[in-house]
Motif scaffolding. Structure first.
Motif, PDB file in Angstrom:
ATOM      1  N   PRO A 104     -32.517  31.255 -74.354  1.00 21.95           N
ATOM      2  CA  PRO A 104     -33.788  30.688 -74.828  1.00 21.95           C
ATOM      3  C   PRO A 104     -35.002  31.046 -73.976  1.00 21.95           C
ATOM      4  CG  PRO A 104     -32.056  29.025 -74.874  1.00 21.95           C
ATOM      5  CD  PRO A 104     -31.498  30.212 -74.146  1.00 21.95           C
ATOM      6  N   TRP A 105     -34.845  31.008 -72.623  1.00 22.71           N
ATOM      7  CA  TRP A 105     -36.038  31.215 -71.803  1.00 22.71           C
ATOM      8  C   TRP A 105     -36.572  32.631 -71.950  1.00 22.71           C
ATOM      9  CZ3 TRP A 105     -36.880  34.045 -67.068  1.00 22.71           C
ATOM     10  CH2 TRP A 105     -38.173  33.850 -66.553  1.00 22.71           C
ATOM     11  N   ARG A 106     -35.713  33.632 -71.886  1.00 21.37           N
ATOM     12  CA  ARG A 106     -36.212  34.999 -72.022  1.00 21.37           C
ATOM     13  C   ARG A 106     -36.698  35.269 -73.441  1.00 21.37           C
ATOM     14  NH1 ARG A 106     -32.078  39.278 -70.188  1.00 21.37           N
ATOM     15  NH2 ARG A 106     -31.529  37.625 -68.757  1.00 21.37           N
ATOM     16  N   THR A 107     -36.122  34.591 -74.424  1.00 23.22           N
ATOM     17  CA  THR A 107     -36.603  34.738 -75.793  1.00 23.22           C
ATOM     18  C   THR A 107     -38.028  34.201 -75.901  1.00 23.22           C
ATOM     19  OG1 THR A 107     -34.346  34.519 -76.621  1.00 23.22           O
ATOM     20  CG2 THR A 107     -36.128  34.191 -78.208  1.00 23.22           C
ATOM     21  N   SER A 108     -38.260  33.054 -75.269  1.00 19.02           N
ATOM     22  CA  SER A 108     -39.611  32.492 -75.234  1.00 19.02           C
ATOM     23  C   SER A 108     -40.571  33.416 -74.494  1.00 19.02           C
ATOM     24  CB  SER A 108     -39.582  31.121 -74.565  1.00 19.02           C
ATOM     25  OG  SER A 108     -40.876  30.602 -74.403  1.00 19.02           O
ATOM     26  N   LEU A 109     -40.107  33.993 -73.381  1.00 21.55           N
ATOM     27  CA  LEU A 109     -40.953  34.919 -72.621  1.00 21.55           C
ATOM     28  C   LEU A 109     -41.303  36.144 -73.455  1.00 21.55           C
ATOM     29  CD1 LEU A 109     -42.311  35.865 -70.000  1.00 21.55           C
ATOM     30  CD2 LEU A 109     -40.090  36.823 -69.312  1.00 21.55           C
ATOM     31  N   ALA A 110     -40.349  36.681 -74.187  1.00 22.22           N
ATOM     32  CA  ALA A 110     -40.631  37.832 -75.047  1.00 22.22           C
ATOM     33  C   ALA A 110     -41.744  37.492 -76.035  1.00 22.22           C
ATOM     34  CB  ALA A 110     -39.370  38.267 -75.783  1.00 22.22           C
ATOM     35  N   GLY A 111     -41.670  36.305 -76.639  1.00 18.71           N
ATOM     36  CA  GLY A 111     -42.727  35.895 -77.562  1.00 18.71           C
ATOM     37  C   GLY A 111     -44.066  35.753 -76.877  1.00 18.71           C
ATOM     38  N   GLU A 112     -44.047  35.246 -75.640  1.00 18.00           N
ATOM     39  CA  GLU A 112     -45.290  35.107 -74.877  1.00 18.00           C
ATOM     40  C   GLU A 112     -45.912  36.472 -74.584  1.00 18.00           C
ATOM     41  OE1 GLU A 112     -46.730  33.441 -70.507  1.00 18.00           O
ATOM     42  OE2 GLU A 112     -44.739  32.911 -71.266  1.00 18.00           O
ATOM     43  N   LEU A 113     -45.090  37.433 -74.178  1.00 18.70           N
ATOM     44  CA  LEU A 113     -45.611  38.772 -73.882  1.00 18.70           C
ATOM     45  C   LEU A 113     -46.163  39.429 -75.140  1.00 18.70           C
ATOM     46  CD1 LEU A 113     -42.753  40.001 -71.516  1.00 18.70           C
ATOM     47  CD2 LEU A 113     -45.048  39.284 -70.834  1.00 18.70           C
ATOM     48  N   LEU A 114     -45.473  39.264 -76.251  1.00 23.71           N
ATOM     49  CA  LEU A 114     -45.960  39.827 -77.513  1.00 23.71           C
ATOM     50  C   LEU A 114     -47.300  39.212 -77.912  1.00 23.71           C
ATOM     51  CD1 LEU A 114     -42.586  39.909 -79.454  1.00 23.71           C
ATOM     52  CD2 LEU A 114     -43.972  41.905 -78.890  1.00 23.71           C
ATOM     53  N   ALA A 115     -47.486  37.938 -77.586  1.00 23.94           N
ATOM     54  CA  ALA A 115     -48.748  37.277 -77.912  1.00 23.94           C
ATOM     55  C   ALA A 115     -49.882  37.723 -76.998  1.00 23.94           C
ATOM     56  CB  ALA A 115     -48.572  35.753 -77.818  1.00 23.94           C
ATOM     57  N   LEU A 116     -49.547  38.130 -75.769  1.00 25.91           N
ATOM     58  CA  LEU A 116     -50.587  38.589 -74.840  1.00 25.91           C
ATOM     59  C   LEU A 116     -51.203  39.902 -75.305  1.00 25.91           C
ATOM     60  CD1 LEU A 116     -48.987  37.843 -71.341  1.00 25.91           C
ATOM     61  CD2 LEU A 116     -51.007  36.753 -72.337  1.00 25.91           C
ATOM     62  N   ALA A 117     -50.365  40.825 -75.748  1.00 21.09           N
ATOM     63  CA  ALA A 117     -50.845  42.128 -76.223  1.00 21.09           C
ATOM     64  C   ALA A 117     -49.709  42.816 -76.956  1.00 21.09           C
ATOM     65  CB  ALA A 117     -51.327  43.006 -75.065  1.00 21.09           C
ATOM     66  N   ALA A 118     -49.990  43.371 -78.086  1.00 18.90           N
ATOM     67  CA  ALA A 118     -48.954  44.032 -78.867  1.00 18.90           C
ATOM     68  C   ALA A 118     -48.492  45.299 -78.161  1.00 18.90           C
ATOM     69  CB  ALA A 118     -49.466  44.383 -80.259  1.00 18.90           C
ATOM     70  N   PRO A 119     -47.188  45.498 -78.038  1.00 17.80           N
ATOM     71  CA  PRO A 119     -46.692  46.735 -77.424  1.00 17.80           C
ATOM     72  C   PRO A 119     -46.821  47.910 -78.386  1.00 17.80           C
ATOM     73  CG  PRO A 119     -44.862  45.417 -78.200  1.00 17.80           C
ATOM     74  CD  PRO A 119     -46.102  44.609 -78.451  1.00 17.80           C
ATOM     75  N   SER A 120     -46.877  49.095 -77.825  1.00 15.60           N
ATOM     76  CA  SER A 120     -46.847  50.287 -78.674  1.00 15.60           C
ATOM     77  C   SER A 120     -45.480  50.466 -79.299  1.00 15.60           C
ATOM     78  CB  SER A 120     -47.215  51.533 -77.855  1.00 15.60           C
ATOM     79  OG  SER A 120     -48.529  51.432 -77.365  1.00 15.60           O
ATOM     80  N   VAL A 121     -44.435  50.144 -78.524  1.00 16.07           N
ATOM     81  CA  VAL A 121     -43.059  50.274 -79.009  1.00 16.07           C
ATOM     82  C   VAL A 121     -42.250  49.059 -78.574  1.00 16.07           C
ATOM     83  CG1 VAL A 121     -40.909  51.625 -78.923  1.00 16.07           C
ATOM     84  CG2 VAL A 121     -43.129  52.811 -78.933  1.00 16.07           C
ATOM     85  N   ILE A 122     -41.474  48.529 -79.508  1.00 12.62           N
ATOM     86  CA  ILE A 122     -40.428  47.553 -79.218  1.00 12.62           C
ATOM     87  C   ILE A 122     -39.104  48.298 -79.352  1.00 12.62           C
ATOM     88  CG2 ILE A 122     -39.304  45.420 -79.936  1.00 12.62           C
ATOM     89  CD1 ILE A 122     -42.058  44.645 -81.218  1.00 12.62           C
TER      90      ILE A 122
END
Length: 265
Positions: A104-122
């Motif tokens: 759960p924690w890293r899943t939440s972190l992934a969502g947080e990072l995606l919200a900060l700025a969209a990556p060029s590639v996932i």
């Protein structure tokens, strides 16, 4: 425009010629292997997740890799700072959401990072991609789904973040929501060495630093690594020797090999 084998071969030449700096915030299990893979391919790795250094590197590097494999609270702070700095400075970044879904924690972190700025590639396996689209994920770092099962999820993520999504598997699938490429190269030994998928994320960042098309960058990284894997397996049929041979073959895989052996669909 479709991605062609010639496009991939040209990207390979550019990576070698330009030797971009790739800032890697990656997991401790694979850091050495990842750095060696980048060096063999022709890029220049920088491996740090300290907040103060990471922010500076992310602003000046050609591209950034964020890999959640062994993330800690301290490294997460470096990831947040790097993503913000990359976005502020117009640098592309790659998210490798290792083991999201069941944790759960890293899943939440992934969502947080995606919200900060969209990556060029996932870039992830099918279960990780499905988890980012609301699924439950796989078994730890292992996928319990096939890339074809993740097509809808990959397209949804690509549309949501205006990103390219690369799904690893026996046949790799890469899509930007409009174009889809399948890469049918590779070898089963690539699943028996720690860090091969993580190296793919780093190589993707390397190609993002030298080409403007994120789909092409992800395809080129996948082709380079899977062709190197085929060549390494042909002369090193056991995991330990294969890992060393893979680094050698990343160095040896050139534009001519790509033009001759890449299988795109």
């Amino acid at each position: 425009m479709p991605v062609t084998v010639d496009d991939v071969a040209t990207a390979r030449e550019r990576l070698r010629a330009e030797s971009p700096l790739v800032h890697c915030l990656t997991n401790v299990v694979v850091a050495n292997f990842t750095a060696n893979a980048l060096l063999a391919a022709g890029a220049s790795p920088a491996m740090t997740d300290t907040v103060e250094d990471a922010e500076v590197l992310a602003g000046g590097a050609g591209a950034v890799l964020v890999n959640l494999g062994t993330v800690t609270h301290a490294s997460a702070d470096g990831m947040r700072a790097s993503v913000v700095a990359a976005a502020r400075n117009g640098r592309p970044w790659v998210l490798d959401p290792v083991a999201v879904g069941p944790l759960p924690w890293r899943t939440s972190l992934a969502g947080e990072l995606l919200a900060l700025a969209a990556p060029s590639v996932i870039r992830g396996n099918a279960s990780e991609v499905l988890a980012l689209d609301g699924g439950i994920g796989g078994r730890g770092v292992e996928s319990t789904a096939d890339p074809d099962e993740a097509v809808a999820g990959a397209n949804a993520l690509a549309a949501k973040y205006s990103s390219t999504v690369a799904v690893s598997g026996p046949v790799d699938l890469i899509t930007d929501g409009h174009r889809t490429v399948r890469v049918a190269n590779g070898h089963a030994l690539m699943t028996r060495v720690t860090g091969v998928g993580c190296a793919l994320g780093a190589l993707t960042a390397g190609f993002l630093a030298v080409v403007d098309d994120a789909l092409l960058a992800a395809v080129a990284a996948t082709v380079l690594l899977t062709l190197a894997g085929e060549a390494a397996a042909a002369r090193a049929p056991r995991p330990g020797s294969f890992a060393t041979a893979l680094i050698d073959e990343l160095d040896a895989t050139d534009a001519d090999r790509i033009r001759t052996h890449a299988r795109l669909g």
